[in-house]
Write a protein that holds these residues in place. Structure first.
Motif, PDB file in Angstrom:
ATOM      1  N   THR A 414       0.839  -1.209   0.061  1.00  0.00           N
ATOM      2  CA  THR A 414      -0.014   0.053   0.079  1.00  0.00           C
ATOM      3  C   THR A 414       0.887   1.097  -0.008  1.00  0.00           C
ATOM      4  O   THR A 414       1.994   1.305   0.870  1.00  0.00           O
ATOM      5  CB  THR A 414      -0.802  -0.247   1.234  1.00  0.00           C
ATOM      6  OG1 THR A 414      -1.580  -1.172   1.282  1.00  0.00           O
ATOM      7  CG2 THR A 414      -1.868   1.212   1.202  1.00  0.00           C
ATOM      8  N   SER A 417      -3.643   5.663   1.444  1.00  0.00           N
ATOM      9  CA  SER A 417      -5.064   5.430   1.469  1.00  0.00           C
ATOM     10  C   SER A 417      -5.842   6.669   1.794  1.00  0.00           C
ATOM     11  O   SER A 417      -5.257   7.213   3.102  1.00  0.00           O
ATOM     12  CB  SER A 417      -5.297   4.051   2.623  1.00  0.00           C
ATOM     13  OG  SER A 417      -4.826   4.349   3.764  1.00  0.00           O
ATOM     14  N   LEU A 440      -7.362   3.654  -2.616  1.00  0.00           N
ATOM     15  CA  LEU A 440      -6.201   3.187  -2.138  1.00  0.00           C
ATOM     16  C   LEU A 440      -5.216   2.918  -3.341  1.00  0.00           C
ATOM     17  O   LEU A 440      -5.551   2.340  -4.377  1.00  0.00           O
ATOM     18  CB  LEU A 440      -6.616   1.706  -1.522  1.00  0.00           C
ATOM     19  CG  LEU A 440      -7.763   1.332  -0.570  1.00  0.00           C
ATOM     20  CD1 LEU A 440      -8.006   0.291   0.041  1.00  0.00           C
ATOM     21  CD2 LEU A 440      -7.488   2.478   0.714  1.00  0.00           C
ATOM     22  N   PHE A 442      -1.861   1.014  -4.600  1.00  0.00           N
ATOM     23  CA  PHE A 442      -0.741  -0.243  -4.400  1.00  0.00           C
ATOM     24  C   PHE A 442       0.419   0.108  -5.482  1.00  0.00           C
ATOM     25  O   PHE A 442       0.096   0.611  -6.756  1.00  0.00           O
ATOM     26  CB  PHE A 442      -1.502  -1.409  -4.687  1.00  0.00           C
ATOM     27  CG  PHE A 442      -2.361  -1.548  -3.556  1.00  0.00           C
ATOM     28  CD1 PHE A 442      -2.269  -2.092  -2.353  1.00  0.00           C
ATOM     29  CD2 PHE A 442      -3.788  -1.140  -3.577  1.00  0.00           C
ATOM     30  CE1 PHE A 442      -3.602  -2.669  -1.489  1.00  0.00           C
ATOM     31  CE2 PHE A 442      -4.891  -1.405  -3.015  1.00  0.00           C
ATOM     32  CZ  PHE A 442      -4.557  -2.035  -1.683  1.00  0.00           C
ATOM     33  N   TYR A 506      -7.660  -6.103  -1.038  1.00  0.00           N
ATOM     34  CA  TYR A 506      -6.233  -6.442  -1.802  1.00  0.00           C
ATOM     35  C   TYR A 506      -6.516  -6.620  -3.293  1.00  0.00           C
ATOM     36  O   TYR A 506      -7.643  -6.764  -3.831  1.00  0.00           O
ATOM     37  CB  TYR A 506      -5.411  -7.655  -1.109  1.00  0.00           C
ATOM     38  CG  TYR A 506      -6.423  -9.160  -1.262  1.00  0.00           C
ATOM     39  CD1 TYR A 506      -6.015 -10.010  -2.477  1.00  0.00           C
ATOM     40  CD2 TYR A 506      -7.232  -9.584  -0.532  1.00  0.00           C
ATOM     41  CE1 TYR A 506      -6.608 -11.052  -2.869  1.00  0.00           C
ATOM     42  CE2 TYR A 506      -8.038 -10.665  -0.759  1.00  0.00           C
ATOM     43  CZ  TYR A 506      -7.601 -11.374  -1.684  1.00  0.00           C
ATOM     44  OH  TYR A 506      -8.254 -12.654  -1.907  1.00  0.00           O
ATOM     45  N   TRP A 518      -4.668  -4.846   2.652  1.00  0.00           N
ATOM     46  CA  TRP A 518      -5.109  -3.481   3.347  1.00  0.00           C
ATOM     47  C   TRP A 518      -5.993  -3.709   4.376  1.00  0.00           C
ATOM     48  O   TRP A 518      -7.120  -4.225   3.927  1.00  0.00           O
ATOM     49  CB  TRP A 518      -5.250  -2.444   2.303  1.00  0.00           C
ATOM     50  CG  TRP A 518      -5.647  -1.062   2.971  1.00  0.00           C
ATOM     51  CD1 TRP A 518      -5.039  -0.071   3.338  1.00  0.00           C
ATOM     52  CD2 TRP A 518      -7.154  -0.536   3.244  1.00  0.00           C
ATOM     53  NE1 TRP A 518      -5.980   1.100   3.686  1.00  0.00           N
ATOM     54  CE2 TRP A 518      -7.157   0.622   3.603  1.00  0.00           C
ATOM     55  CE3 TRP A 518      -8.502  -1.142   2.861  1.00  0.00           C
ATOM     56  CZ2 TRP A 518      -8.273   1.551   4.007  1.00  0.00           C
ATOM     57  CZ3 TRP A 518      -9.496  -0.539   3.449  1.00  0.00           C
ATOM     58  CH2 TRP A 518      -9.487   0.826   3.927  1.00  0.00           C
TER      59      TRP A 518
END
Length: 527
Positions: A414, A417, A440, A442, A506, A518
């Motif tokens: 991550t 967020s 979020l 990634f 995820y 996460w």
């Protein structure tokens, strides 16, 4: 009278510490462990915190004005690669610790010397203090520049210590042990074990490591510790601990192994409009890796930190721990804009078990803090079972004090967020009460390796509480981020505001996880 008291205190401590150590044998970890075992069989004795009046009345700034003279550093005259300096007693530092040097297998006390201190503007009759002892010590080493020995590690207060890797600036702390940080009986407070004596091995002229032994004492536990400090880009500390529960003492509810303590005031997921700095924190998340209870495969979990309105504890049950840590993943100066605190240089600390610790849980405690001067985050390992009084619990772990490359899962992690809404069309109905949205981001090797046009699934769950639904996932979709990596857009509706909500999210492709999980905890709303 005061001088005689402190001399008697330290002499008595030194004589009790060397019981069982043969002069013909090299003093080491097993000797400290034997002291801890014997003391665990005896009732606890509270340390005497009496200080000379001139010292007890010092405030924070006045105490900082008293500095150890660098030219008097232990091992400076010998030109050794490590040096020791000390912290003075006074103000809130009221309990002396005994410090010894081990040289050629034999231990000798490092006594207080009034001439080794610069007292600044303080008008003190230092010669009347006698064998005062020290509040703690720090280790210096040429970490960043071969021509200058930087402060590398500090042991000061209870069982707290903190270290630095190259290019880092002090942030979070570690501790020797935590007791009942969570789970203390009603009316009882957390117990803070303390290191009351240290034995530091004199390093060789070409040494790249430093070994420190410590004796831990507490109303309900004692312990022996061995720290092997290895400075570098990532400074490592190998820790060996042998713990004993004290006979006749009340039972321990939460025994926190390898505890970490940090600060989170506000950040990307909890902005503060009144502060010119976008983020203020020493750590921004907890990373946990291991095999969850009842599972067969290893999982990596990332929980973003926040500043709660009231104390909040959560835990991750594991049958096998690979590691855990409080990390400062955000490394950009622009994320903090603080030219003095330099939160972008604060270290991450990863706890790597050496050996199998068996089943237990990683526990995370969040406390509210009004400002950045208070640590409000704690994380530690709680073993599933405690030893009986007189039996030893022996564990070892490696602490990694990391900079720009903190520990990350082998797949994706991550990046950030952010919770909140974007533009809302006034001509359309407003989001229903209880709706929450996140963006979020990634990134990582597994995501970077995907060919263009790959279909990636956003997997999100909101587990029920007591068999009842508390939240419903309205939308979860993933798409490539224009700056690299992938973004997940997440909408969740809270259906029961009286219950906490735990979200897990995820990215997945072809049935396999592309990222860590996460996981966010949203507290229940108060009436």
């Amino acid at each position: 009278m005061q001088r005689r008291f402190f001399a008697t205190l330290l002499i008595a401590l030194a004589s009790s510490l060397f019981l069982g150590a043969s002069p013909a044998q090299a003093f080491g970890f097993d000797d400290v462990a034997e002291i801890a075992r014997r003391q665990a069989a005896q009732p606890w004795q509270a340390p005497d915190e009496r200080l000379p009046a001139a010292l007890s009345s010092l405030d924070y700034d006045a105490l900082r004005d008293i500095r150890y003279r660098p030219e008097r550093a232990i091992w400076r005259a010998e030109g050794l690669p490590f040096e020791l300096q000390f912290f003075h007693l006074g103000g809130g530092n009221r309990v002396p610790v005994a410090v010894h040097e081990i040289h050629q297998g034999q231990a000798r006390a490092l006594h207080y010397d009034a001439k080794a201190w610069n007292y600044g503007q303080q008008k003190l009759d230092a010669g009347s203090f006698g064998e005062l002892g020290y509040a703690g010590f720090r280790v210096h080493h040429a970490l960043n520049n071969p021509a200058y020995k930087d402060e590398l590690v500090v042991f000061l207060g209870a069982s707290y210590f903190r270290a630095l890797g190259r290019g880092q600036q002090y942030g979070l702390s570690a501790r020797g042990l935590a007791i009942d940080t969570v789970g203390a009986p009603a009316g009882a407070a957390e117990e803070f074990p303390r290191f009351k004596a240290f034995w530091i091995e004199r390093p060789a002229a070409d040494a790249t490591t430093l070994t420190i032994h410590a004796l831990l004492d507490s109303p309900r536990a004692t312990g022996a510790y061995r720290f092997v400090l290895r400075p570098g880009e990532v400074t490592q500390m190998d820790v060996q601990a042998r713990l004993f529960m004290r006979a006749g003492a009340a039972s321990v509810n939460t025994l926190g192994i390898a505890p970490l303590t940090s600060m989170f005031q506000h950040g990307e997921n909890q902005p503060r409009a009144s502060d010119f700095r976008p983020q203020v924190h020493d750590s921004d998340g907890l990373l946990v890796a291991g095999v969850p209870a009842g599972a067969s495969a290893e999982e990596w979990l990332w929980r973003p930190l926040f500043n709660p309105a009231r104390p909040l504890a959560s835990s991750f049950a594991l049958q096998r721990l690979r590691g855990f840590g409080l990390l400062q993943r955000e490394r950009r100066f622009a994320a903090y804009e603080d030219t003095e605190a330099r939160y972008d240089r604060r270290p991450s600390t990863w706890v790597e078990p050496l050996g199998d610790w068996g089943p237990g849980r990683v526990e995370l405690l969040l406390l509210p803090t009004p400002d950045e001067t208070h640590d409000n985050i704690a994380a530690y390992w709680v073993p599933a079972a405690l030893p009986a009084p007189g039996q030893a619990l022996e564990l070892a772990w490696r602490l990694h004090w990391q900079g720009d490359q903190p520990t990350a899962p082998p797949t994706g992690h991550t990046v950030q967020s952010r919770r909140g809404f974007g533009w809302l069309d006034a001509a359309k109905p407003a989001p229903p009460a209880g709706e929450m949205q996140w963006q979020l981001d990634f990134d990582g090797p597994a995501l970077r390796a995907l060919p263009p046009g790959t279909n990636v699934d956003a997997v999100v769950t909101a587990p029920p509480v007591g068999g009842r639904e508390v939240a419903r996932v309205l939308e979860a979709r993933a798409y490539p981020h224009p700056l690299g990596g992938w973004r997940m857009h997440l909408r969740v509706l809270r259906t029961d505001p009286t219950q906490p909500v735990e979200l897990r999210a995820y990215l997945r492709h072809a049935g396999g996880a592309l990222t860590e999980t996460w996981t966010a905890l949203i507290p229940q709303e108060q009436p």
